[in-house]
Design a protein around this motif. Structure first.
Motif, PDB file in Angstrom:
ATOM      1  N   GLN A  14       0.813  -1.218   0.000  1.00 20.03           N
ATOM      2  CA  GLN A  14       0.000   0.000   0.000  1.00 20.03           C
ATOM      3  C   GLN A  14       0.852   1.277   0.000  1.00 20.03           C
ATOM      4  O   GLN A  14       0.456   2.289  -0.574  1.00 20.03           O
TER       5      GLN A  14
ATOM      6  N   ALA B  43       0.149   5.031  -1.555  1.00 19.50           N
ATOM      7  CA  ALA B  43      -0.312   6.058  -0.625  1.00 19.50           C
ATOM      8  C   ALA B  43       0.669   6.149   0.540  1.00 19.50           C
ATOM      9  O   ALA B  43       0.674   5.284   1.417  1.00 19.50           O
TER      10      ALA B  43
ATOM     11  N   SER C  16       0.666   7.942   3.123  1.00 15.27           N
ATOM     12  CA  SER C  16      -0.003   8.065   4.414  1.00 15.27           C
ATOM     13  C   SER C  16      -0.698   6.757   4.782  1.00 15.27           C
ATOM     14  O   SER C  16      -1.505   6.227   4.010  1.00 15.27           O
ATOM     15  N   GLU C  17      -0.389   6.229   5.964  1.00 17.81           N
ATOM     16  CA  GLU C  17      -1.015   4.982   6.413  1.00 17.81           C
ATOM     17  C   GLU C  17      -2.528   5.116   6.535  1.00 17.81           C
ATOM     18  O   GLU C  17      -3.256   4.135   6.403  1.00 17.81           O
ATOM     19  N   ALA C  18      -2.992   6.320   6.758  1.00 21.62           N
ATOM     20  CA  ALA C  18      -4.436   6.539   6.881  1.00 21.62           C
ATOM     21  C   ALA C  18      -5.165   6.205   5.585  1.00 21.62           C
ATOM     22  O   ALA C  18      -6.360   5.880   5.608  1.00 21.62           O
ATOM     23  N   ASP C  19      -4.447   6.278   4.467  1.00 25.82           N
ATOM     24  CA  ASP C  19      -5.056   5.988   3.171  1.00 25.82           C
ATOM     25  C   ASP C  19      -4.887   4.544   2.719  1.00 25.82           C
ATOM     26  O   ASP C  19      -5.428   4.150   1.688  1.00 25.82           O
ATOM     27  N   HIS C  20      -4.157   3.755   3.492  1.00 27.65           N
ATOM     28  CA  HIS C  20      -3.899   2.378   3.079  1.00 27.65           C
ATOM     29  C   HIS C  20      -5.179   1.544   2.942  1.00 27.65           C
ATOM     30  O   HIS C  20      -5.281   0.736   2.009  1.00 27.65           O
TER      31      HIS C  20
ATOM     32  N   LYS D 110      -7.987   2.445   1.847  1.00 28.50           N
ATOM     33  CA  LYS D 110      -8.582   2.803   0.562  1.00 28.50           C
ATOM     34  C   LYS D 110      -7.838   2.122  -0.581  1.00 28.50           C
ATOM     35  O   LYS D 110      -8.452   1.698  -1.573  1.00 28.50           O
ATOM     36  N   VAL D 111      -6.512   2.007  -0.435  1.00 29.99           N
ATOM     37  CA  VAL D 111      -5.716   1.337  -1.455  1.00 29.99           C
ATOM     38  C   VAL D 111      -6.081  -0.143  -1.511  1.00 29.99           C
ATOM     39  O   VAL D 111      -6.222  -0.728  -2.594  1.00 29.99           O
TER      40      VAL D 111
ATOM     41  N   GLN E  69      -9.408  -0.526  -3.174  1.00 30.39           N
ATOM     42  CA  GLN E  69      -9.251  -0.349  -4.619  1.00 30.39           C
ATOM     43  C   GLN E  69      -8.618  -1.593  -5.245  1.00 30.39           C
ATOM     44  O   GLN E  69      -9.046  -2.055  -6.308  1.00 30.39           O
TER      45      GLN E  69
END
Length: 207
Positions: free
Chosen positions: A114, A118, A120-124, A126-127, A130
């Motif tokens: 991830q 991304a 930022s871990e906060a967005d992982h 979402k990855v 997806q």
């Protein structure tokens, strides 16, 4: 010759093909987690730092999944891993390119790395979401475009089936994902092949 592999990675597909081909080879186990791919001795063989890597008997090194698959098939024509007709050869390349380049390279890579997509871990999450959607879409493309019977191509078992096997192995065994009916049936047939069982056993993977 020597296959540099990491258990359960895409090199599993090449491992299967070498078993199918009946060619003598050594296995060099790599630990990607421990960074074996970045060590100087391996970098000297393959500066790309990835598996599968095939060191041939003359000391030359071959990299990239489709290239190795083609070479193995060409070295063992009796195994009939490479189609004879031009159309079927083109379809084998088409399938491998989609599976290795798109399904693996773009979809599954989001599930395995991830941070690449991304920082930022906060967005992982979402990855990952997806990636799972992309994996499902990729399998759906293969399912709807299925032209063969038991195997991916109408011409029969080929290198393309080994490519499909390793990504389905990831989906079923690692991600616990459902796959479409034809893909699931193909996976069961692959799992029953002696060459697959030998490769899995050699890599310490549950059959």
């Amino acid at each position: 010759m020597k296959l540099f592999y990491a258990p359960g990675t895409c090199s599993l597909g090449i491992h299967v093909l070498l078993e199918e081909a009946g060619l003598p080879f050594e296995r060099a186990r790599m630990s990607l987690k421990d960074g074996d791919q970045r060590k100087p001795e391996f970098q000297a063989l393959n500066p790309k730092g990835k598996v599968p890597t095939l060191e041939r008997d003359d000391g030359s090194v071959l990299t990239e999944w489709p290239a190795i698959a083609y070479w193995v098939a060409a070295r063992a024509p009796a195994a009939k891993l490479w189609p004879e007709a031009l159309e079927d050869q083109a379809r084998a390349l088409e399938a491998m390119d989609f599976i290795v380049g798109t399904l693996h390279g773009h979809a599954f890579s989001r599930l395995f790395n991830q941070a690449k997509y991304a920082p930022s871990e906060a967005d992982h999450p979402k990855v990952i979401e997806q990636g799972r959607a992309m994996v499902a879409a990729g399998f759906d493309v293969l399912e709807k475009g299925w032209k063969g019977d038991e195997w991916l191509l109408p011409s029969g078992y080929s290198v393309a089936d080994a490519a499909l096997f390793y990504v389905t192995f990831w989906a079923v065994k690692r991600m616990r994902m459902d796959v479409p009916p034809r893909i699931a049936a193909h996976f069961e047939r692959m799992m029953a092949r002696p060459a697959v069982q030998r490769a899995l056993a050699a890599e310490g993977l549950a059959g």
